[in-house]
Scaffold this motif. Structure first.
Motif, short mmCIF file in Angstrom:
data_model
loop_
_atom_site.label_atom_id
_atom_site.label_comp_id
_atom_site.label_asym_id
_atom_site.label_seq_id
_atom_site.Cartn_x
_atom_site.Cartn_y
_atom_site.Cartn_z
N ILE A 14 -17.98 -1.56 -36.92
CA ILE A 14 -18.78 -2.70 -36.49
C ILE A 14 -18.12 -3.22 -35.23
CG2 ILE A 14 -19.52 -5.04 -37.07
CD1 ILE A 14 -19.71 -4.10 -40.00
N ARG B 177 -23.41 -1.42 -45.62
CA ARG B 177 -23.17 -2.52 -44.67
C ARG B 177 -24.38 -2.77 -43.78
NH1 ARG B 177 -18.28 -0.68 -41.29
NH2 ARG B 177 -19.42 1.27 -41.47
N TRP B 178 -25.19 -1.75 -43.55
CA TRP B 178 -26.29 -1.89 -42.59
C TRP B 178 -27.39 -2.81 -43.09
CZ3 TRP B 178 -22.71 -0.81 -39.99
CH2 TRP B 178 -22.15 0.43 -39.74
N ASP C 226 -24.90 3.91 -45.56
CA ASP C 226 -23.85 2.87 -45.59
C ASP C 226 -24.46 1.53 -45.98
OD1 ASP C 226 -21.87 0.93 -44.91
OD2 ASP C 226 -20.99 2.33 -43.47
N SER D 66 -27.09 -5.72 -44.18
CA SER D 66 -26.81 -7.12 -43.83
C SER D 66 -27.17 -7.46 -42.38
CB SER D 66 -25.33 -7.44 -44.08
OG SER D 66 -24.51 -6.75 -43.14
#
Length: 139
Positions: free
Chosen positions: A33, A55-56, A53, A58
């Motif tokens: 990031i 995280r994507w 992933d 968010s």
């Protein structure tokens, strides 16, 4: 005996080094990031692990660059301006996904690609809550 005394601290030091947690990048955390102009973003989408992933989810914005046949296109250079025409984001990515932490609002996006030689302008409306996903198909 002096040799064994000097080996013990060395062995303990080596064991503690080997037992230490690896940095996130070494643990296979995937795509980093990044930050540009105070806005967090990520360049992703290369490989199954990257696309999956968690995280994507968010990120409020996910831009996907693809050819007309659906194949992903990498290397997008993305510039985003707000409703007043002020540039708020600019980054060059190596993957076909550009995930951006943009606040809700209306934006204009200009994207270019060197390898596939494309240029595309489009409007982007980011809503509060959830993710705005836009697939940009290029000839």
């Amino acid at each position: 005996m002096s040799t064994s005394r000097s080996i013990v601290p060395l062995a303990l030091s080596l064991l503690s080094f080997l037992a230490a947690p690896l940095p996130a990048a070494a643990q296979g955390a995937g795509d980093p990031i990044l930050e540009a102009n105070g806005i967090k973003y990520a360049c992703a989408g290369v490989g199954k692990a990257s696309r999956g992933d968690p995280r994507w989810k968010s990120f409020p914005v996910r831009l996907e660059f693809a050819a007309a046949n659906g194949d992903f296109l990498g290397d997008p250079d993305v510039t985003i301006t707000d409703a007043g025409g002020k540039q708020v984001f600019q980054a060059k990515c190596n993957g076909p996904w550009v995930l951006i932490e943009l606040p809700a609002g209306s934006y204009k996006v200009h994207a270019t690609g060197q390898k596939a030689q494309y240029s595309k302008d489009f409007d982007l409306a980011v809503k509060a809550g959830g993710q705005t996903k836009k697939t940009i198909r290029l000839p």
